[in-house]
Write a protein that holds these residues in place. Structure first.
Motif, short mmCIF file in Angstrom:
data_model
loop_
_atom_site.label_atom_id
_atom_site.label_comp_id
_atom_site.label_asym_id
_atom_site.label_seq_id
_atom_site.Cartn_x
_atom_site.Cartn_y
_atom_site.Cartn_z
N SER A 123 -9.19 -2.39 -6.97
CA SER A 123 -9.54 -1.54 -5.81
C SER A 123 -9.39 -0.07 -6.16
O SER A 123 -10.19 0.76 -5.72
N ARG A 124 -8.36 0.26 -6.92
CA ARG A 124 -8.14 1.65 -7.34
C ARG A 124 -9.33 2.17 -8.14
O ARG A 124 -9.77 3.31 -7.95
N LEU A 149 -8.36 10.48 -0.18
CA LEU A 149 -7.35 10.55 0.87
C LEU A 149 -7.13 11.96 1.35
O LEU A 149 -6.25 12.23 2.12
N ARG A 200 -7.53 -0.39 2.81
CA ARG A 200 -7.61 0.29 1.52
C ARG A 200 -9.04 0.67 1.14
O ARG A 200 -9.29 1.73 0.59
N TRP A 235 -0.99 4.44 -0.99
CA TRP A 235 -2.26 4.21 -0.32
C TRP A 235 -1.99 4.06 1.19
O TRP A 235 -2.13 2.99 1.76
N THR A 236 -1.64 5.15 1.81
CA THR A 236 -1.20 5.06 3.20
C THR A 236 -2.00 5.92 4.17
O THR A 236 -1.82 5.80 5.37
N SER A 292 0.82 -1.21 0.00
CA SER A 292 0.00 0.00 0.00
C SER A 292 0.86 1.26 0.00
O SER A 292 0.58 2.23 -0.71
N CYS A 341 -10.48 4.19 1.46
CA CYS A 341 -11.44 4.88 0.61
C CYS A 341 -12.75 4.10 0.60
O CYS A 341 -12.75 2.88 0.79
N GLN A 363 -1.17 4.13 -9.17
CA GLN A 363 -1.09 5.03 -8.01
C GLN A 363 -2.44 5.11 -7.32
O GLN A 363 -3.50 5.08 -7.95
N ALA A 364 -2.40 5.22 -5.99
CA ALA A 364 -3.63 5.29 -5.20
C ALA A 364 -4.40 6.56 -5.56
O ALA A 364 -3.82 7.56 -5.98
#
Length: 402
Positions: free
Chosen positions: A353-354, A402, A209, A151-152, A146, A156, A396-397
């Motif tokens: 997931s993104r 975020l 995530r 994704w830290t 992550s 979401c 990329q997240a």
């Protein structure tokens, strides 16, 4: 871990899936897609691909209407075919028929004959797809995945349900995530394995995530009497129809195998209905031919990289690779402890997931819009620009949630 191919999970180098030994032909006519053009494979199918079928005395047909299905069934039975089943794929706008092939016809002869019996019909064998198998090992390595893609900062919200085509799952293992899970099996006989699907599902519903996840899990991979884990085109198409009927917009597929024109038409129809399909490119190695469905133009193909952003050694290469994601020694936390998993099957859920986390992608964006946005935001890896190893680069997240 590594999952096998169409339609078995991609297999890891230490546990390769065997070739499927049966034959299956599908006949397809899409009334709503009369201008549909098949996408020929980028390389000719190998003899091994041609042998990778579910049952060499079975052929399947897809047509667009009930009247066409009735007509084809009548004409086929008059030529000696024996009907096994007729399955309506209502949401995809298709009817799928399965026949026993009469002697002395072989699969190729059955295809030619069936396609001549009903105007606009398409025939093809029922290829077997395998899991992109996952390598596993215990350890206490740092959970890098992550953080690597940014994704830290927290979970979401999932903007719509997520679909998954895989093995069965252990729903109890997913309970701590808080996800709402609906599972259905499309396996025709035999045991339904769970480990591979459970690992993929746990990555998809990871509460670090995504939150508020609704997961539709379609078990399409069964274990044959010979011990092979594989899925047929028929099971995959039924599962996609189920996904479309339940309003699923993004579907994770960790299966790979040879080009199949029936699958081609079915996925084209699913894409036309708004399904975005994310598939692992396969673990057959750098010199392997493209694996499907990841190599279809209307599927997002995902490869795997390690914590140093180096390509997974067994990942398939090619121009169909869209994006890279963490897929080597990725931490999975299960009820029985933690382990690290590896394979392109592990990477695909990060891209799925993104997409699910971004309302602009999940609620009405076209495949071209989604692909272009993900590629445009990716971190370039390898040679400058798009390449056949990393695609556009590391996913990329999303920044919005975020």
């Amino acid at each position: 871990m590594t999952f096998a191919s169409i339609f078995r999970p991609f297999s890891a180098p230490n546990s390769p899936f065997r070739q499927i030994s049966g034959a299956f032909v599908i006949l397809a006519l899409l009334a709503s897609c009369s201008s549909f053009q098949l996408n020929p494979p980028t390389v000719p199918p190998s003899p091994a691909d041609r042998a990778q079928v579910i049952d060499d005395r079975q052929i399947v047909a897809l047509v667009a209407t009930r009247s066409a299905a009735d007509s084809l069934q009548t004409k086929a039975e008059a030529r000696g075919f024996v009907t096994r089943e007729v399955v309506p794929l209502e949401r995809l706008g298709l009817r799928m028929l399965s026949f026993d092939i009469p002697q002395p016809l072989d699969g190729a002869g059955a295809i030619t004959l069936l396609e001549s019996l009903e105007p606009g019909a398409t025939a093809g064998v029922n290829h077997a797809y395998r899991l992109t198998q996952i390598e596993e090992q215990a350890g206490n390595r740092f959970d890098y995945a992550s953080r690597m893609i940014g994704w830290t900062a927290g979970a979401c919200r999932a903007h719509g349900p997520i679909g998954m085509l895989d093995t069965g799952i252990d729903e109890g293992a997913l309970q701590p995530s808080g996800a709402e899970v609906t599972e259905r099996s499309f396996v025709r006989g035999g045991d339904v394995p769970e480990q591979h699907g459970t690992d993929v599902a746990m990555l998809l519903v990871d509460p670090d995530r995504l939150r508020d996840v609704t997961l539709y899990s379609a078990a399409v991979v069964g274990q044959t009497s010979a011990g092979r884990e594989e899925a047929g085109v028929d099971a995959i198409l039924e599962a996609l129809d189920w996904m479309a009927s339940n309003g699923v917009r993004v579907v994770n597929v960790s299966l790979a195998g040879p080009y199949n024109k029936i699958l081609d038409r079915g996925i084209d129809r699913a894409a036309a209905l708004g399904l975005t399909i994310v598939a692992s490119v396969g673990n057959d190695g750098a010199s392997a031919s493209p694996r499907y469905p990841a190599a279809f133009n209307n599927v997002i193909g995902v490869t795997a990289v390690d914590a140093s952003e180096a390509i997974y050694r067994n990942a398939v290469r090619g121009d169909h690779v869209d994006l890279a994601a963490p897929g080597v020694d990725v931490l999975v936390t299960a009820q029985d402890g933690q382990r690290f998993v590896t394979g392109t099957s592990v990477a695909a859920p990060f891209v799925t997931s993104r997409i699910a986390a971004d309302p602009s992608l999940q609620s009405g964006g076209t495949l071209a819009t989604i692909r272009n946005m993900l590629r445009g935001q990716a971190k370039d890896l390898g040679p400058a620009g798009f390449d056949g190893t990393y695609g556009a680069g590391l996913v990329q997240a999303p920044a919005a949630c975020l």
